[in-house]
Design an enzyme around this catalytic site. Sequence first.
Site, short mmCIF file in Angstrom:
data_model
loop_
_atom_site.label_atom_id
_atom_site.label_comp_id
_atom_site.label_asym_id
_atom_site.label_seq_id
_atom_site.Cartn_x
_atom_site.Cartn_y
_atom_site.Cartn_z
N GLY A 1 16.35 -26.91 -52.53
CA GLY A 1 16.83 -25.87 -53.36
C GLY A 1 15.84 -25.93 -54.44
O GLY A 1 14.62 -26.44 -54.58
N ARG A 2 16.05 -25.47 -55.76
CA ARG A 2 15.36 -25.42 -56.91
C ARG A 2 14.66 -26.59 -57.20
O ARG A 2 13.63 -26.86 -57.56
CB ARG A 2 15.90 -24.60 -58.09
CG ARG A 2 16.60 -23.37 -57.79
CD ARG A 2 17.11 -23.10 -59.24
NE ARG A 2 17.91 -21.75 -59.14
CZ ARG A 2 19.21 -21.59 -58.71
NH1 ARG A 2 20.03 -22.73 -58.30
NH2 ARG A 2 19.68 -20.37 -58.69
N ARG B 1 24.44 -36.35 -56.28
CA ARG B 1 25.77 -36.65 -56.24
C ARG B 1 26.24 -37.84 -55.48
O ARG B 1 25.78 -38.26 -54.46
CB ARG B 1 26.69 -35.40 -56.02
CG ARG B 1 26.60 -34.12 -56.57
CD ARG B 1 27.46 -34.55 -57.99
NE ARG B 1 27.55 -33.18 -58.85
CZ ARG B 1 26.53 -32.90 -59.82
NH1 ARG B 1 25.71 -33.81 -60.24
NH2 ARG B 1 27.00 -31.92 -60.49
N GLU C 1 31.88 -42.83 -61.11
CA GLU C 1 31.37 -42.41 -62.32
C GLU C 1 32.61 -42.61 -63.33
O GLU C 1 33.44 -41.77 -62.77
CB GLU C 1 30.59 -41.32 -62.46
CG GLU C 1 29.10 -41.46 -61.58
CD GLU C 1 28.39 -40.27 -61.62
OE1 GLU C 1 28.32 -39.48 -62.67
OE2 GLU C 1 27.65 -39.80 -60.69
N HIS D 1 23.95 -40.80 -64.75
CA HIS D 1 24.19 -39.45 -64.76
C HIS D 1 23.28 -38.73 -65.68
O HIS D 1 23.99 -38.11 -66.60
CB HIS D 1 25.52 -38.97 -64.43
CG HIS D 1 25.70 -37.71 -63.68
ND1 HIS D 1 26.62 -37.39 -63.07
CD2 HIS D 1 24.77 -36.62 -63.69
CE1 HIS D 1 26.41 -36.19 -62.38
NE2 HIS D 1 25.60 -35.73 -63.01
C1 DGY Z 1 24.64 -30.97 -63.14
O1 DGY Z 1 24.22 -30.05 -63.82
O2 DGY Z 1 24.97 -30.45 -62.16
C2 DGY Z 1 24.28 -32.20 -63.48
O3 DGY Z 1 24.14 -33.10 -62.48
C3 DGY Z 1 25.49 -32.72 -64.46
O4 DGY Z 1 26.93 -32.81 -63.75
#
Ligand code: DGY
Length: 324
Positions: free
Chosen positions: A160-161, A242, A271, A289
């Site tokens: 993706g981006r 994730r 987390e 994160h």
């Molecule tokens: C997002 O923008 O998804 C980052 O991982 C923060 O949760």
Amino acid sequence: MPENRPRIIRSVRLPQPVEDRITASFDAPPVPTSPLSTDEVFRLAEETKAEGLLVTHHAAIRGADVERIPKSVRIVATVSVGLDHLDVKAILDRGIAVTNTPDVLTDCNADLAMMLIIAASRRVKAYTEIIRNGWGHTLAMDELLGVRVSGKTLGIIGMGRIGQAVAKRAKGFDMKVLYHNRRRLDPLDEHGATWFGNLSDMLPQCQILTLHLPGNPESDSIINAKTLSLLPKGAVFVNAARGILVDEDALLDALNSGHLFGAGLDVCRNEPDPAPRLLAEPNVFMTPHVGSATIETRTAMGMLALDNVVAEVAGKPLLTPVKA
Ligand code: DGY
């Protein structure tokens, strides 16, 4: 108070320019000192008849929570690109809009992925420990050597981006880039990377592997004992997407057996309390994160979330609507 000040609840404190805009143009309770839970967000929204909820993954709205969103709420504007903390379809089915903050965080997330690739390959954790302990001895020529990053073959899962932004950066490191995505991208978006429809065909070539796909039941544990075993010996693994994507026991086994050289992780399953074995592992370089955690990006994310609330309250088109 002028009537056109949208009423919002934010589940976390936002960067100062965003807080200043909230003070100037919105009705909102004082800045939360620590992230608010879903229950606290709902309680405050009920009390203040809030129209907009600005949330992050600390205040998940899933399953039975959706029915409890106060009636005044017209929009859930998550200050994230990820949507795994929201039951998007159920929220939309209640007639409440959902927006997220794509694009503005792409570059920072890709920068962080590159940092993890370099940190895990170049043993930054071990070197930082040495410096923290006062250095004290000259490292031998063959002591604590890392692996070279430039010129390696990089595999990207999820183009993706953010995956594309990583591919662009990797070109600057003379890397050969491969990617796995359900469908092949338009050649202009491939940035010279080679598509693999079948993950098992790509993995044996990946000296470095990085994940850039959403976390959901479909992608749960996409990195497991089997997929890890397909990587070449000495590979480096990076996850800035994730935690749910990785079977952490399998990852630790692959590191302990020496099959993997190292891992760079910005996310993990539990987390903010990572498995102690992950923290103790010398070859795991972890960050908490923080893919989007720059002044510029977090400010842009907060502003975009506010813009979406303003648009919704004014009955105008949303800037970054999420569809079911
Ligand atoms: C997002 O923008 O998804 C980052 O991982 C923060 O949760």
